[in-house]
Design a protein around this motif. Structure first.
Motif, PDB file in Angstrom:
ATOM      1  N   ALA A 144     -55.016  -8.031 -26.630  1.00  0.00           N
ATOM      2  CA  ALA A 144     -54.238  -7.229 -25.486  1.00  0.00           C
ATOM      3  C   ALA A 144     -54.330  -5.745 -25.823  1.00  0.00           C
ATOM      4  O   ALA A 144     -54.271  -4.973 -24.791  1.00  0.00           O
ATOM      5  N   PHE A 145     -54.581  -5.296 -26.990  1.00  0.00           N
ATOM      6  CA  PHE A 145     -54.428  -3.947 -27.355  1.00  0.00           C
ATOM      7  C   PHE A 145     -55.379  -3.040 -26.644  1.00  0.00           C
ATOM      8  O   PHE A 145     -55.274  -1.957 -25.940  1.00  0.00           O
ATOM      9  N   ARG A 146     -56.584  -3.523 -26.191  1.00  0.00           N
ATOM     10  CA  ARG A 146     -57.706  -2.908 -25.554  1.00  0.00           C
ATOM     11  C   ARG A 146     -57.239  -2.745 -24.099  1.00  0.00           C
ATOM     12  O   ARG A 146     -57.558  -1.586 -23.391  1.00  0.00           O
ATOM     13  N   ARG A 147     -56.344  -3.825 -23.631  1.00  0.00           N
ATOM     14  CA  ARG A 147     -55.968  -3.670 -22.238  1.00  0.00           C
ATOM     15  C   ARG A 147     -54.660  -2.775 -22.022  1.00  0.00           C
ATOM     16  O   ARG A 147     -54.460  -2.128 -20.910  1.00  0.00           O
ATOM     17  N   MET A 148     -54.009  -2.584 -23.117  1.00  0.00           N
ATOM     18  CA  MET A 148     -52.886  -1.738 -23.039  1.00  0.00           C
ATOM     19  C   MET A 148     -53.191  -0.212 -23.092  1.00  0.00           C
ATOM     20  O   MET A 148     -52.361   0.639 -22.747  1.00  0.00           O
ATOM     21  N   ILE A 149     -54.182  -0.034 -23.770  1.00  0.00           N
ATOM     22  CA  ILE A 149     -54.567   1.529 -24.059  1.00  0.00           C
ATOM     23  C   ILE A 149     -54.421   2.406 -23.085  1.00  0.00           C
ATOM     24  O   ILE A 149     -53.792   3.478 -22.759  1.00  0.00           O
ATOM     25  N   PRO A 150     -55.171   2.084 -21.805  1.00  0.00           N
ATOM     26  CA  PRO A 150     -55.060   3.001 -20.613  1.00  0.00           C
ATOM     27  C   PRO A 150     -53.658   3.451 -20.134  1.00  0.00           C
ATOM     28  O   PRO A 150     -53.144   4.390 -20.003  1.00  0.00           O
ATOM     29  N   PRO A 151     -52.880   2.137 -19.760  1.00  0.00           N
ATOM     30  CA  PRO A 151     -51.503   2.311 -19.333  1.00  0.00           C
ATOM     31  C   PRO A 151     -50.434   3.152 -20.367  1.00  0.00           C
ATOM     32  O   PRO A 151     -49.888   3.943 -20.231  1.00  0.00           O
ATOM     33  N   LEU A 152     -50.877   2.942 -21.613  1.00  0.00           N
ATOM     34  CA  LEU A 152     -50.100   3.452 -22.707  1.00  0.00           C
ATOM     35  C   LEU A 152     -50.359   5.028 -22.793  1.00  0.00           C
ATOM     36  O   LEU A 152     -49.415   5.967 -22.896  1.00  0.00           O
ATOM     37  N   MET A 153     -51.530   5.613 -22.578  1.00  0.00           N
ATOM     38  CA  MET A 153     -52.017   6.851 -22.466  1.00  0.00           C
ATOM     39  C   MET A 153     -51.382   7.473 -21.342  1.00  0.00           C
ATOM     40  O   MET A 153     -50.910   8.338 -21.144  1.00  0.00           O
ATOM     41  N   ASN A 154     -51.308   6.809 -19.859  1.00  0.00           N
ATOM     42  CA  ASN A 154     -50.633   7.150 -18.752  1.00  0.00           C
ATOM     43  C   ASN A 154     -49.182   7.593 -18.896  1.00  0.00           C
ATOM     44  O   ASN A 154     -48.697   8.472 -18.517  1.00  0.00           O
ATOM     45  N   GLN A 155     -48.817   6.526 -19.993  1.00  0.00           N
ATOM     46  CA  GLN A 155     -47.069   6.731 -19.997  1.00  0.00           C
ATOM     47  C   GLN A 155     -46.859   7.917 -20.807  1.00  0.00           C
ATOM     48  O   GLN A 155     -45.919   8.621 -20.712  1.00  0.00           O
ATOM     49  N   THR A 156     -47.693   8.200 -21.856  1.00  0.00           N
ATOM     50  CA  THR A 156     -47.574   9.368 -22.619  1.00  0.00           C
ATOM     51  C   THR A 156     -47.658  10.653 -21.981  1.00  0.00           C
ATOM     52  O   THR A 156     -47.073  11.413 -22.249  1.00  0.00           O
ATOM     53  N   VAL A 157     -48.700  10.672 -21.020  1.00  0.00           N
ATOM     54  CA  VAL A 157     -48.786  11.741 -20.096  1.00  0.00           C
ATOM     55  C   VAL A 157     -47.529  11.880 -19.249  1.00  0.00           C
ATOM     56  O   VAL A 157     -46.944  13.209 -19.369  1.00  0.00           O
TER      57      VAL A 157
END
Length: 219
Positions: A144-157
């Motif tokens: 799951a973590f590999r799938r979470m990384i892009p949206p987590l980065m977008n939310q950090t932005v």
């Protein structure tokens, strides 16, 4: 009359500018980390079998996702102390608000990543005799973590962008310092252009990194 641009005067305000940049970066990192931690707890609570807890967490998520951040900041600073009797500094109110706002999105991203793992993976883990926490740590989360990384980065932005709203509470972030400089110099064009450039310098590498992670996850 043609406007005469002059950015030279900003040199005398460089201490204010650097202070604003440091506050902006500090709040971004701090609220992203704390929001991620709270978001993990939110995701686990929503995935639990306790319906009352799941209902309360869902209400929390919808409140923060469906109201503007600016309204949340003002409410937390002015209304929350009246209800609790605890006075909050502008920085504390801003930190709490951005943390909870980020947690509502981080929690849903984490929950979505976990439930996206095929049910067969859960069944295979149970067939091997794994307990729930072992199954989560060894089988589900790594996928799951590999799938979470892009949206987590977008939310950090988005967390970084939202720090520009802190000036409404007089938190000395980049935009607030720009307002002070404008009041002293009466040159808003140069000041706010400089602020926009700094935000771009901070955000562009993050957005490119998020796009690369998203493309890699897609492959």
């Amino acid at each position: 009359m043609q406007y005469q641009w002059d950015f030279g005067f900003l040199i005398q305000y460089q201490s204010l500018i650097w202070t604003g940049v440091l506050y902006t970066i500090g709040f971004t990192i701090g609220t992203a980390v704390s929001g991620l931690i709270v978001g993990c707890l939110v995701a686990l609570a929503r995935l639990s079998n306790v319906k009352i807890l799941g209902g309360l967490i869902t209400g929390f998520i919808e409140i923060f996702r469906c109201t503007p951040v600016l309204v949340q900041l003002v409410w937390c600073y002015y209304a929350l102390p009246i209800l609790t009797g605890i006075e909050l500094s502008p920085g504390a109110a801003a930190f709490i608000t951005l943390t909870l706002y980020g947690a509502s999105f981080f929690g849903e991203i984490i929950r979505g990543g976990i439930i996206s793992v095929d049910l067969g993976q859960w069944d295979a883990g149970r067939a091997l005799g794994m307990r729930r926490h072992q199954l989560m740590a060894r089988v589900v989360l790594p996928q799951a973590f590999r799938r979470m990384i892009p949206p987590l980065m977008n939310q950090t932005v988005l967390q970084l962008k939202n720090t520009s709203l802190l000036s409404v509470l007089a938190v000395p972030d980049l935009l607030y310092q720009g307002q002070l400089i404008t009041s002293a110099s009466y040159r808003p064009l140069e000041t706010y252009t400089m602020i926009a450039v700094i935000y771009f310098i901070l955000l562009f590498p993050l957005t490119r990194f998020a796009h690369r992670l998203e493309a890699r996850a897609g492959r």
